[in-house]
Design a protein around this motif. Structure first.
Motif, short mmCIF file in Angstrom:
data_model
loop_
_atom_site.label_atom_id
_atom_site.label_comp_id
_atom_site.label_asym_id
_atom_site.label_seq_id
_atom_site.Cartn_x
_atom_site.Cartn_y
_atom_site.Cartn_z
N TYR A 1 0.83 -1.22 0.00
CA TYR A 1 0.00 0.00 0.00
C TYR A 1 0.86 1.26 0.00
N ASP B 1 -3.15 2.47 -3.08
CA ASP B 1 -4.49 2.04 -3.48
C ASP B 1 -4.82 0.76 -2.73
N GLU C 1 -5.64 -2.40 -5.04
CA GLU C 1 -4.44 -2.87 -5.74
C GLU C 1 -3.48 -3.54 -4.77
#
Length: 204
Positions: A55, A60, A63
């Motif tokens: 992260y 994100d 993701e």
């Protein structure tokens, strides 16, 4: 008396780490035999730290979550390459970091700014006095820096990689790494100073 207590604490911590490493090594051997229970235990042990690493680079949540899952699958599939030269956690984190940077490049959000190669004796090492600074404030300020500064400070200050390791990860020369880290720290220092000045002016 204090040195005796200190020695006892050190021995207890050492014994704990030995037992923990032994437990992880046993789980790894089971994972090599596709033991799903052992894989789940490894996952539970490391997933939070690996998610945080992903992260911090991708910024994100979705993701980072997807990439973390992919990194674990990749790690389990190539456990035979883990030689124990570093801790399993460090080996796994390197996979996460590499995959995160690859994904960041695919997203076209990460443009490497080419730095002029400066001889070592011309590089002025930027230092920051972190005493008295709020950790959350520092992390938030790093997140707000331009992409290459944010990534390289994340690797250096947060993930703990040295210049040589960052050079290998990013495919930079050592000189470029030192230069970029120094410039990034200088920018971070400026932003922290500006934030603290505003806080003083407005009483926040």
């Amino acid at each position: 008396m204090s040195h005796i207590i200190k020695n006892i604490v050190v021995r207890v911590e050492f014994n704990f780490l030995e037992k923990q490493n032994s437990h992880i090594n046993q789980l790894i051997e089971r994972c090599k035999n596709n033991d799903s229970n052992a894989q789940m235990l490894i996952y539970q042990q490391y997933y939070k730290a690996m998610y945080n690493s992903a992260y911090r680079i991708l910024k994100d949540e979705f993701e980072a979550e997807d990439l973390m899952q992919e990194a674990f699958l990749s790690a389990f599939s190539k456990l035979h390459t883990f030689k124990g030269e570093v801790t399993f956690g460090a080996w796994l984190k390197r996979i996460v970091i590499n995959k995160s940077l690859t994904q960041l490049k695919k997203n076209t959000r990460y443009d490497v700014v080419k730095m002029d190669v400066i001889p070592n004796y011309e590089i002025e090492e930027e230092t920051i006095d972190y005493s008295g600074l709020n950790v959350k404030q520092v992390l938030k300020t790093i997140e707000g820096l331009k992409e290459n500064y944010r990534v390289i400070l994340t690797l250096n200050l947060i993930e703990g990689y040295d210049y040589e390791e960052i050079s290998e990860i990013l495919n930079y020369t050592n000189e470029n790494v030192r230069t970029t880290v120094s410039r990034a720290k200088k920018k971070l220092k400026q932003e922290l100073l500006a934030t603290n000045t505003k806080s003083s002016l407005y009483g926040r």
